[in-house]
Enzyme design. Sequence first.
Site, short mmCIF file in Angstrom:
data_model
loop_
_atom_site.label_atom_id
_atom_site.label_comp_id
_atom_site.label_asym_id
_atom_site.label_seq_id
_atom_site.Cartn_x
_atom_site.Cartn_y
_atom_site.Cartn_z
N ASN A 92 -7.98 1.34 -23.34
CA ASN A 92 -7.62 0.15 -22.57
C ASN A 92 -8.33 -1.09 -23.09
OD1 ASN A 92 -6.38 2.14 -21.12
ND2 ASN A 92 -7.53 1.84 -19.24
N ASP A 93 -9.65 -1.01 -23.19
CA ASP A 93 -10.41 -2.17 -23.70
C ASP A 93 -10.20 -2.34 -25.20
OD1 ASP A 93 -11.65 -3.55 -21.60
OD2 ASP A 93 -13.09 -1.93 -21.32
N ARG A 136 -16.29 8.03 -14.06
CA ARG A 136 -16.57 6.59 -13.89
C ARG A 136 -17.65 6.42 -12.83
NH1 ARG A 136 -10.92 7.13 -13.70
NH2 ARG A 136 -9.82 6.35 -15.54
N CYS A 190 -10.27 8.84 -23.81
CA CYS A 190 -10.35 8.88 -22.34
C CYS A 190 -9.62 7.70 -21.71
CB CYS A 190 -11.79 8.93 -21.87
SG CYS A 190 -12.81 7.54 -22.41
N ARG A 227 -20.11 8.57 -17.73
CA ARG A 227 -20.27 7.25 -18.36
C ARG A 227 -21.33 6.46 -17.62
NH1 ARG A 227 -15.11 3.47 -18.59
NH2 ARG A 227 -15.50 3.31 -16.36
N GLU A 259 -14.81 1.15 -27.68
CA GLU A 259 -13.95 0.20 -26.98
C GLU A 259 -13.86 -1.14 -27.68
OE1 GLU A 259 -14.67 0.73 -22.41
OE2 GLU A 259 -16.58 1.10 -23.45
N HIS A 291 0.82 -1.21 0.00
CA HIS A 291 0.00 0.00 0.00
C HIS A 291 0.85 1.26 0.00
CE1 HIS A 291 -3.99 -1.96 1.48
NE2 HIS A 291 -3.87 -1.97 0.18
#
Length: 859
Positions: free
Chosen positions: A739-740, A586, A787, A622, A716, A480
């Site tokens: 990313n996707d 998000r 994004c 989103r 995506e 962490h």
Amino acid sequence: MTASFSSTMTAAGQTIAIKAPLEGWLAPLSEIPDPVFAGGMLGDGVAIDPTGAVLHAPCAGTVASLAATGHAVTLRLEGGAELLVHLGVDTVAMGGRGFTPLVAQDQSVAAGDPLVRFELDAVVTGAASAMTPVLLLASEEWTLESKRDPGLVKVGDTVMTLRRVADEGAATAEGSASPDEELVRELSVPLRHGIHARPAARLRQVATSFDAVVRMEIAGKSASLRSPVGVLALGIKLGDRISLHARGSQAGDVLDALEALIASGMGELAHSDEQLAPQPVCAAAPAPVTRRVTAIAADGTLAGVVAAPGVAVGQAVHYRLGEVEVAEGSGDPAIERVLLDGTLSELRARIAQESEGAPDHAASILAAHAVMLEDEDLLAAAHEAMAKGESAGAAWRLAIGSQVDLLLRSGDARLAERVDDMRDLERQVLCALIGGDAIGFALPENAVVIAEDLLPSQLMALDPERLEAICLVNGGPTSHVAILAAGLGVPMLVAMGTALDDIAEGTVLVVDAAAARLETGASQARIDGVREQLATQAARRAAALEARGPCHTVDGSRIEVFANLGSLADARQAMASGAEGSGLLRSEFLFVERAQAPSAAQQLETYQAIADVLEGRPLIVRLLDIGGDKPAPFLPMAPEENPALGLRGIRVGLAYPEILEAQVEAILSVRPFGQCKIMVPMVASLSELRAVRAVVDGVAARLGLVEPVSLGIMVETPAAAATADILAREADFLSVGTNDLTQYALAMDRGNAAVASAIDGLHPAVLRLIALTCEGGARHGRWTGVCGSLASDPLAVPLLLGLGVAELSATPAQVPDIKALVTGLTIESCRALAAQALECGSAAEVRELVREFLKEQGA
């Protein structure tokens, strides 16, 4: 003597009659001249002003605690309830004078058995009061059903009745469990990384939302699901066969929910052919941490493991804090328990306060600490130690120590890294108990902190304006503390060994995390070069922050630089960083840690707060994007062979229209109207966009809205990119989720460690899909943004501009750097660069191409 447990089963559940342990006058707790007892801080019950001289057992049970001074006894009853009888107020100060215990610790007793003989006159004259509380200690499973009215009582009279809450309303319908029946469910664990901290917390969340008590068992070991640390210590891995055991009126329901949650993989579902990756093995038994012996190389460098990237120059500062001394206790288990429970409550409140407004990375760690402070096994161990005479501090240290031992014995290196969190909580609580400062360390300017280890709370307490870098003798790259350092932008190296001890205080150091090394003897030219590099970066950031106006390229092209948000704290950081709005909120952060979906009103409160912070700037929300690697507890989904290709994104919203409509209503209710735009995730066809448009139009009509609602899509999937011109006919804007899009285009699962390192959004195939998207949008006059993570990658920015992207939504911390970079580029040069990149054979070639380009541009 053997206890003869006696309880009654009624329609309301199991009950236990509590008899008067003394003869005297029965009174309500509020008449006791002590705020701890009168206020019910320890639990509910009754009080007796005694006239006799022998304390009797009020029911059958086992002596769980007998004060060393003989003035207090705690009995553990059938079903786990605990009953405290405390002779008088402040009688601990009598030092045992006048009290003669007649039983021993762990002895079983029957109702009416003598427990303690005492001298009533001595209590009356030597204590604040002889009023004796008879208390049911605070419990989630037991409550008081009734109390006798005040008046004279004799030994054996019933003074109150306990009822087991877990049995309340035990279902009698067909197929439901009786209160005492234990239901068992066996299943295999499909989670790629086994049950670690995040899944353990999710299981606790679901388990505690039902009227049932649940434990998990494997190979003869078990742990309550209310104890995440206990579950971690089971060391459950991919493919392990476990059993869930539930008891209570909703035993069947909770097992159904837990089975579905585990089967879903919680975002970590392993493929059918995936096997458990070899794990580093810890010592079989806990032992003192071995300090790795290292030495500084002849060239003055020392290697380490990268925990947070970056480069820094500063002076060596050795961070050392002494061991916290444990204060001596009062000798009264009841007083010590009140002290510890009160301290834990205050600490939980402080953590909750610190979480408000904290960045996502810090808030998630604080949340994990808060969950650990509620760990029932941890609290039970501390209470048991206090019952045996330990002080609050000593009991807490023992309880933490036992949990640390469990984690170290698990043989899992990842779990061993959570030991730091346990030690952190140990120190915070011990310091709070004695009224001290858990940190108490002031940094000088330009500090490179050198430490054996660093706890999360210690790092969060250091002045970030004075902290340049961190080097640790021990530590792990996934701890962490490493996450916090990365969030702060502080370079960090770990596992550097004993050589750090040899570095003199004040030595000028260069920390180069990119090369995973510490330079202890850097030349003045090297030091000056690094400082110049840092100064240039800082100047660019400052210029971007100061400008704060619309962002343009050198040749005047307008490029919007927005920020991705996941919380209200992110919005504040985005504004401080000069963001022109948010290209991605998000919204799932409102959903994923809840047992039930938030209402439209609850969502509106958060959306409006974020919109207010943005001061009228655009906010693109989103729609809920769960499924795949983002499950939600209130929507347990059946296991899928490949969840990334299953029910996720807008497919979930269309499958649960009531959730979709509530979210749309909340977004459309934000004022001023039009600041919020709606973005649809994981669109693959025009029919999906039309279905959402129908929902939006219906909600808008119901709310009496006549102005058009801006509705865009996330690109995506390769399907969306290839048909961008078709989708752009009806979408108001397009935003690429790189990313996707990258994992789908390259057929590589970003959650699969075997291939994740090869995933790169600058692969020519991905760049060509982005180009198709921009071309399709432009054909119908729609702007295209990005994004995904590429918007925060300086090497990707000139390519994206060259491909036709008009909006970049980056992480809040990266916004100044991205704006500074854009203002030094021309669209013409970026287009030429993009054309070359599309002809490259690999992502590596593309990255090298852009590096050379930026060097030529002086960026």
